[in-house]
Scaffold this motif. Structure first.
Motif, mmCIF file in Angstrom:
data_model
loop_
_atom_site.group_PDB
_atom_site.id
_atom_site.type_symbol
_atom_site.label_atom_id
_atom_site.label_comp_id
_atom_site.label_asym_id
_atom_site.label_seq_id
_atom_site.Cartn_x
_atom_site.Cartn_y
_atom_site.Cartn_z
ATOM 1 N N VAL A 65 36.277 28.151 46.415
ATOM 2 C CA VAL A 65 37.227 28.809 45.561
ATOM 3 C C VAL A 65 36.761 28.830 44.231
ATOM 4 O O VAL A 65 36.142 27.903 43.697
ATOM 5 C CB VAL A 65 38.582 27.725 45.615
ATOM 6 C CG1 VAL A 65 39.519 28.166 44.536
ATOM 7 C CG2 VAL A 65 39.110 27.710 47.018
ATOM 8 N N PRO A 66 36.781 29.839 43.684
ATOM 9 C CA PRO A 66 36.396 30.204 42.229
ATOM 10 C C PRO A 66 36.885 29.681 41.149
ATOM 11 O O PRO A 66 38.032 29.181 41.410
ATOM 12 C CB PRO A 66 36.180 31.852 42.060
ATOM 13 C CG PRO A 66 37.376 32.345 43.064
ATOM 14 C CD PRO A 66 37.466 31.284 44.282
ATOM 15 N N TYR A 69 40.842 29.023 39.974
ATOM 16 C CA TYR A 69 41.764 28.924 40.865
ATOM 17 C C TYR A 69 41.480 27.210 41.264
ATOM 18 O O TYR A 69 40.506 26.690 41.229
ATOM 19 C CB TYR A 69 41.419 29.671 42.241
ATOM 20 C CG TYR A 69 41.738 31.028 42.091
ATOM 21 C CD1 TYR A 69 42.894 31.698 42.263
ATOM 22 C CD2 TYR A 69 40.777 32.015 41.763
ATOM 23 C CE1 TYR A 69 43.131 32.833 41.953
ATOM 24 C CE2 TYR A 69 40.780 33.425 41.397
ATOM 25 C CZ TYR A 69 41.980 33.819 41.674
ATOM 26 O OH TYR A 69 42.127 35.031 41.477
ATOM 27 N N SER A 158 35.416 31.952 54.449
ATOM 28 C CA SER A 158 35.510 32.014 52.820
ATOM 29 C C SER A 158 35.663 33.850 52.759
ATOM 30 O O SER A 158 36.024 34.168 51.608
ATOM 31 C CB SER A 158 34.088 31.790 52.196
ATOM 32 O OG SER A 158 33.001 32.377 52.639
ATOM 33 N N TYR A 159 35.100 34.632 53.374
ATOM 34 C CA TYR A 159 35.228 35.980 52.947
ATOM 35 C C TYR A 159 36.575 36.642 53.156
ATOM 36 O O TYR A 159 37.199 37.174 52.232
ATOM 37 C CB TYR A 159 34.381 36.927 54.014
ATOM 38 C CG TYR A 159 32.830 36.795 53.662
ATOM 39 C CD1 TYR A 159 32.219 37.724 52.658
ATOM 40 C CD2 TYR A 159 31.944 36.153 54.447
ATOM 41 C CE1 TYR A 159 30.981 37.588 52.301
ATOM 42 C CE2 TYR A 159 30.735 35.918 54.194
ATOM 43 C CZ TYR A 159 30.221 36.562 53.135
ATOM 44 O OH TYR A 159 28.715 36.494 52.892
ATOM 45 N N LEU A 162 38.440 34.962 50.030
ATOM 46 C CA LEU A 162 38.168 35.568 48.655
ATOM 47 C C LEU A 162 38.715 36.834 48.712
ATOM 48 O O LEU A 162 38.964 37.584 47.674
ATOM 49 C CB LEU A 162 36.535 35.415 48.514
ATOM 50 C CG LEU A 162 35.873 34.053 48.295
ATOM 51 C CD1 LEU A 162 34.582 34.241 48.547
ATOM 52 C CD2 LEU A 162 36.666 33.366 47.008
ATOM 53 N N GLU A 163 38.742 37.550 49.943
ATOM 54 C CA GLU A 163 39.123 38.919 50.007
ATOM 55 C C GLU A 163 40.661 39.121 49.652
ATOM 56 O O GLU A 163 41.235 39.793 48.780
ATOM 57 C CB GLU A 163 39.039 39.502 51.241
ATOM 58 C CG GLU A 163 39.595 41.103 51.211
ATOM 59 C CD GLU A 163 39.322 41.547 53.008
ATOM 60 O OE1 GLU A 163 39.483 42.671 52.891
ATOM 61 O OE2 GLU A 163 39.137 40.732 53.904
ATOM 62 N N LEU A 165 41.997 36.760 47.786
ATOM 63 C CA LEU A 165 42.051 36.662 46.356
ATOM 64 C C LEU A 165 41.520 37.772 45.294
ATOM 65 O O LEU A 165 41.307 37.595 44.154
ATOM 66 C CB LEU A 165 41.432 35.252 45.628
ATOM 67 C CG LEU A 165 41.983 34.054 46.374
ATOM 68 C CD1 LEU A 165 40.820 32.919 45.975
ATOM 69 C CD2 LEU A 165 43.126 33.921 45.882
ATOM 70 N N VAL A 167 38.372 38.779 45.164
ATOM 71 C CA VAL A 167 37.161 38.115 44.482
ATOM 72 C C VAL A 167 35.871 38.469 45.451
ATOM 73 O O VAL A 167 36.181 38.234 46.864
ATOM 74 C CB VAL A 167 37.366 36.763 44.139
ATOM 75 C CG1 VAL A 167 35.953 35.953 43.761
ATOM 76 C CG2 VAL A 167 38.406 36.261 43.205
ATOM 77 N N GLU A 168 34.833 39.130 45.103
ATOM 78 C CA GLU A 168 33.691 39.308 45.830
ATOM 79 C C GLU A 168 32.889 37.711 45.937
ATOM 80 O O GLU A 168 32.801 37.375 44.930
ATOM 81 C CB GLU A 168 32.828 40.287 45.382
ATOM 82 C CG GLU A 168 33.331 41.661 45.232
ATOM 83 C CD GLU A 168 32.592 42.925 44.883
ATOM 84 O OE1 GLU A 168 31.196 42.495 45.027
ATOM 85 O OE2 GLU A 168 33.046 43.799 44.308
ATOM 86 N N LYS A 169 32.529 37.714 47.200
ATOM 87 C CA LYS A 169 31.427 36.381 47.252
ATOM 88 C C LYS A 169 30.310 36.485 46.624
ATOM 89 O O LYS A 169 30.027 35.354 46.204
ATOM 90 C CB LYS A 169 31.405 36.232 48.923
ATOM 91 C CG LYS A 169 30.759 35.005 49.038
ATOM 92 C CD LYS A 169 30.608 34.483 50.708
ATOM 93 C CE LYS A 169 30.299 32.999 50.735
ATOM 94 N NZ LYS A 169 30.455 32.597 52.065
ATOM 95 N N ILE A 172 30.737 34.686 43.220
ATOM 96 C CA ILE A 172 30.897 33.278 42.717
ATOM 97 C C ILE A 172 29.672 32.295 43.066
ATOM 98 O O ILE A 172 28.952 32.631 43.302
ATOM 99 C CB ILE A 172 31.961 32.686 43.878
ATOM 100 C CG1 ILE A 172 31.447 32.771 45.065
ATOM 101 C CG2 ILE A 172 33.352 33.340 43.466
ATOM 102 C CD1 ILE A 172 32.365 32.093 46.294
#
Length: 172
Positions: A65-66, A69, A158-159, A162-163, A165, A167-169, A172
């Motif tokens: 989690v980036p 967050y 995770s993809y 993150l999608e 959210l 956010v591109e993997k 991070i």
């Protein structure tokens, strides 16, 4: 005789609690505390927040989690959704969320809910409860992702997270 009966009842309650905790995959810690009240002695003890699978998933989530967050767990639905109507309160007051991804800042807010579904979620009654919870969250503007219990070391969710959210993997 009365003291013996009370001791027997207390022992039975403790055994039921321990068995219940074991069935849920949670361990009961050793620091039980007796609290006296008007109905007699009650025994309270700390238990682990997550089951084994939930704890594994919690640590998995925290691993990617980036920044900006946080992962919060075991929140009541009422903590992230509001309904002014008392009928709505009845629908949210007794439901629990497995994991909530929170946008950290001056005013933390829930941006994503993640539910971890074990075999019990295959029952029709559980599916109906899950559908109601999901609808409430989506109606409140909070997306929901559901994942099955599995070997999280071998399955990459995770993809999808993150999608959700945005956010591109690779960032991070």
């Amino acid at each position: 005789m009365t003291i013996f009966f009370i001791a027997l009842v207390v022992l039975a309650v403790v055994l039921v609690f321990v068995q219940s905790a074991k069935k849920q995959g949670r361990k009961v810690t050793e620091n039980a505390v007796k609290v006296a009240d008007s109905s007699g002695d009650l025994v309270f003890s700390q238990r682990l927040l997550f089951t084994k699978n939930e704890n594994e998933f919690f640590n998995y989530l925290r691993s990617f989690v980036p920044e900006g967050y946080e992962v919060w767990g075991k929140l009541g639905l009422w903590a992230v959704v509001h309904c002014a109507d008392k009928r709505g309160w009845a629908k949210i007051s007794q439901k629990q969320l497995d994991f909530v991804i929170v946008s950290v800042g001056p005013v933390p807010s829930a941006v994503l809910v993640i539910e971890l579904d074990d075999a019990s979620h295959k029952r029709k009654t559980a599916q109906a409860r899950d559908a109601e919870k999901d609808k409430i969250l989506v109606d409140a503007g909070i997306p929901v992702l559901r994942f099955p219990v599995c070997d999280f070391a071998k399955t990459d969710f995770s993809y999808k997270i993150l999608e959700a959210l945005n956010v591109e993997k690779s960032k991070i």
